[in-house]
Design an enzyme around this catalytic site. Structure first.
Site, PDB file in Angstrom:
ATOM      1  N   SER A 192       0.849  -1.192   0.000  1.00 60.06           N
ATOM      2  CA  SER A 192       0.000   0.000   0.000  1.00 60.06           C
ATOM      3  C   SER A 192       0.885   1.242   0.000  1.00 60.06           C
ATOM      4  O   SER A 192       2.085   1.160   0.244  1.00 60.06           O
ATOM      5  CB  SER A 192      -0.882   0.007   1.243  1.00 60.06           C
ATOM      6  OG  SER A 192      -0.063   0.200   2.382  1.00 60.06           O
ATOM      7  N   LYS A 193       0.233   2.387  -0.254  1.00 59.32           N
ATOM      8  CA  LYS A 193       0.985   3.641  -0.293  1.00 59.32           C
ATOM      9  C   LYS A 193       1.606   3.904   1.089  1.00 59.32           C
ATOM     10  O   LYS A 193       2.753   4.322   1.197  1.00 59.32           O
ATOM     11  CB  LYS A 193       0.019   4.765  -0.681  1.00 59.32           C
ATOM     12  CG  LYS A 193       0.729   6.009  -1.094  1.00 59.32           C
ATOM     13  CD  LYS A 193      -0.090   6.838  -2.063  1.00 59.32           C
ATOM     14  CE  LYS A 193       0.626   8.156  -2.304  1.00 59.32           C
ATOM     15  NZ  LYS A 193       0.251   9.193  -1.358  1.00 59.32           N
ATOM     16  N   ARG A 194       0.803   3.631   2.118  1.00 58.96           N
ATOM     17  CA  ARG A 194       1.302   3.880   3.486  1.00 58.96           C
ATOM     18  C   ARG A 194       2.527   3.012   3.782  1.00 58.96           C
ATOM     19  O   ARG A 194       3.521   3.460   4.330  1.00 58.96           O
ATOM     20  CB  ARG A 194       0.187   3.588   4.491  1.00 58.96           C
ATOM     21  CG  ARG A 194       0.023   4.713   5.501  1.00 58.96           C
ATOM     22  CD  ARG A 194      -0.782   4.287   6.699  1.00 58.96           C
ATOM     23  NE  ARG A 194      -0.100   3.256   7.468  1.00 58.96           N
ATOM     24  CZ  ARG A 194      -0.661   2.107   7.832  1.00 58.96           C
ATOM     25  NH1 ARG A 194      -1.900   1.832   7.493  1.00 58.96           N
ATOM     26  NH2 ARG A 194       0.023   1.228   8.541  1.00 58.96           N
TER      27      ARG A 194
END
Ligand code: GLU
Length: 497
Positions: free
Chosen positions: A258-260
């Site tokens: 994920s981006k996080r």
């Protein structure tokens, strides 16, 4: 399994819509390896027809990233080749002709449905709990009539006419036969209203015209594989081998990154975009070694490979279709191992920019001198300046905690520092080998433990508790500076007695 001795023609076909991800780099690497292994060709093709997502810097970043890894192509937009052009925006008419051919053969049709009608259709399908799909409204318009409407300038797309009954079976080299129920398929658009081909058409046309033997691509394309198969079938073209690679999962193994998570990774000094690795201190040999084995195992015994090893060992049989988690600890392991395998000259060359960036005022010769002391101790190139910084300082401010040794009084430490100063002053041979015996004799003569004496010297010379081998460091620092540091330490200890 196909014959892997026959020259393969393969292509890496990125869309210039963003940055080059590790997954893309792995695809390109496999293309390169099979082409090299079989004496075939590797082609770079830029799939830039999606103008809304086009990123102007992306193509150059792809080229730079692959070059950094050590991957070179035989044909591509930057170098040309016999099957060009290699940018899809330069091939628009070719796709339009094939689309027309498909329509004339009855394998595709013009669709005049307006966006409003399609919107309405989808709404109704959703209300009826149907999966949204094109309902075939224009599928049976007689060709003559459709052509008249097209000639009159009515906005239209071209859709593939897929069978809605029966099953389609396509073979994937890693996954075997894949069977799809045709009722799941819809009449996909292959040419848009603005005349641009979609991937389904453009990539198939190019792969065929460029003589591609193996399509190695991400498994996100598996659901559209039957459509691609149908296009080949309709046109009577020989199909390439299909190779859908494993999905890369986040380090936790739970789903895609994920981006996080990728932001979190960057904080830990890791990355997912290829061009970030260089700045983080990774070397291309290690990144190549690492990505080659994401979802693959080339040799049960060994996993340290150079590019030449990989070319020799590569085989589709070694690729595993199961999702693979990215393991950054493995990358660190490979990076350290590949750094250790570099020549002194090569490592010095690569380290110099990192030393300068870390604010160490030196040059190639300065770095070359310290390489033997630090080569064994680095995971990343960024570690180099950190491990070696004390060897470049003008002086080291004495710190009590670094100078004091277990079970010794300050007066003992003063004695050691003063005696060390005398012995070092008298050394004629200031090489690591030359200073070892006199310094060991000094330990015996002083009657302290080697750990205490050398611990103090280490503290005086480096200001740290852990360093590369002491005598090697002293040799690099040089007699004059070493004496200065020992003298400073002795004076400091004396003042604080
Ligand atoms: N342009 C496609 C992409 O970037 C290429 C897929 C393929 O290799 O065929 O996903």
């Amino acid at each position: 399994m196909t014959n892997e001795n026959k020259p393969a023609r393969v292509r890496f076909a990125p869309s210039p819509t963003g940055r080059l991800h590790l997954g893309g780099a792995r695809t390109a690497l496999y293309d390169y390896l099979i082409a090299k292994k079989t004496g075939g060709q590797f082609i770079l093709r830029i799939e830039d027809t999606d103008r809304t997502r086009y990123v102007p810097t992306a193509e150059q970043e792809i080229i730079d990233g692959l070059h950094w890894l050590g991957i070179q192509w035989d044909e591509g937009p930057d170098i040309g080749g016999p099957y060009g052009p290699y940018r899809q925006t330069e091939r628009k008419e070719i796709y339009q002709k094939v689309a027309e051919q498909l329509v004339d053969m009855g394998a595709a049709y013009y669709c005049f449905c307006t966006p409003e009608r399609l919107e309405d259709m989808r709404k109704k399908q959703t209300e009826n709990n149907e999966f949204p799909h094109y309902d075939g409204h224009c599928r049976d318009i007689p060709l003559e009539e459709a052509k008249r409407r097209v000639a009159a300038g009515e906005p239209h797309v071209v859709r593939l006419k897929v069978p809605h009954e029966g099953t389609t079976v396509v073979h994937d080299m890693l996954r075997g036969d894949i069977s799809i129920d045709n009722s799941q398929l819809e009449d996909a658009i292959i040419l848009k209203t603005d005349g641009w081909a979609l991937y389904h058409l453009a990539a198939m046309v190019d792969d065929h015209m460029m003589g591609i033997t193996h399509v190695i691509r991400s498994s996100e394309w598996l659901p559209s594989l039957p459509l691609h198969h149908m296009i080949y079938q309709a046109l009577g073209w020989d199909e390439p081998e299909w190779v859908h690679l494993s999905v890369l999962l986040s380090p936790s193994g739970k789903g895609k990154l994920s981006k996080r998570e990728s932001e979190e990774l960057l904080k830990q000094g890791y990355a997912v975009f290829l061009t970030d690795f260089e700045e983080l201190g990774y070397i291309p040999e290690a990144v190549t070694n690492w990505i080659a084995q994401m979802g693959a195992s080339f040799d049960g015994e060994n996993d340290f490979f150079t590019m030449d090893d990989l070319v020799e060992k590569f085989s589709f049989e070694h690729l595993n279709p199961a999702p693979a988690a990215m393991n950054f600890q493995k990358l660190d392991h490979f990076n350290g191992a590949h750094i250790r395998a570099l020549s002194r000259e090569d490592l010095a060359q690569r380290l110099l920019p990192f030393f300068l960036k870390a604010g160490i005022n030196t040059d190639y010769d300065g770095v070359y001198k310290v390489v033997p002391c630090i080569q064994e101790r680095m995971v990343k190139l960024t570690d180099g300046p950190e491990v070696a910084r004390f060897m470049f300082e003008e002086d080291i401010p004495p710190v009590m905690d670094q100078l004091m040794q277990k079970k010794l009084e300050i007066s003992d430490c003063v004695k050691i520092a003063e005696r060390a100063y005398e012995v070092i002053s008298g050394l004629d041979d200031f090489t690591a080998a030359g200073m070892e015996q006199p310094l060991r004799d000094m330990v015996g003569e002083l009657g302290y433990k080697p750990g205490q004496v050398f611990g103090l010297l280490r503290g005086a010379i480096s200001g740290q508790k852990v360093t590369p081998p002491l005598f090697d460091c002293m040799e690099v620092i040089g007699k004059e500076k070493v004496l200065q540091r020992v003298a400073d330490a002795a004076a400091f200890l004396k003042e604080n007695q």
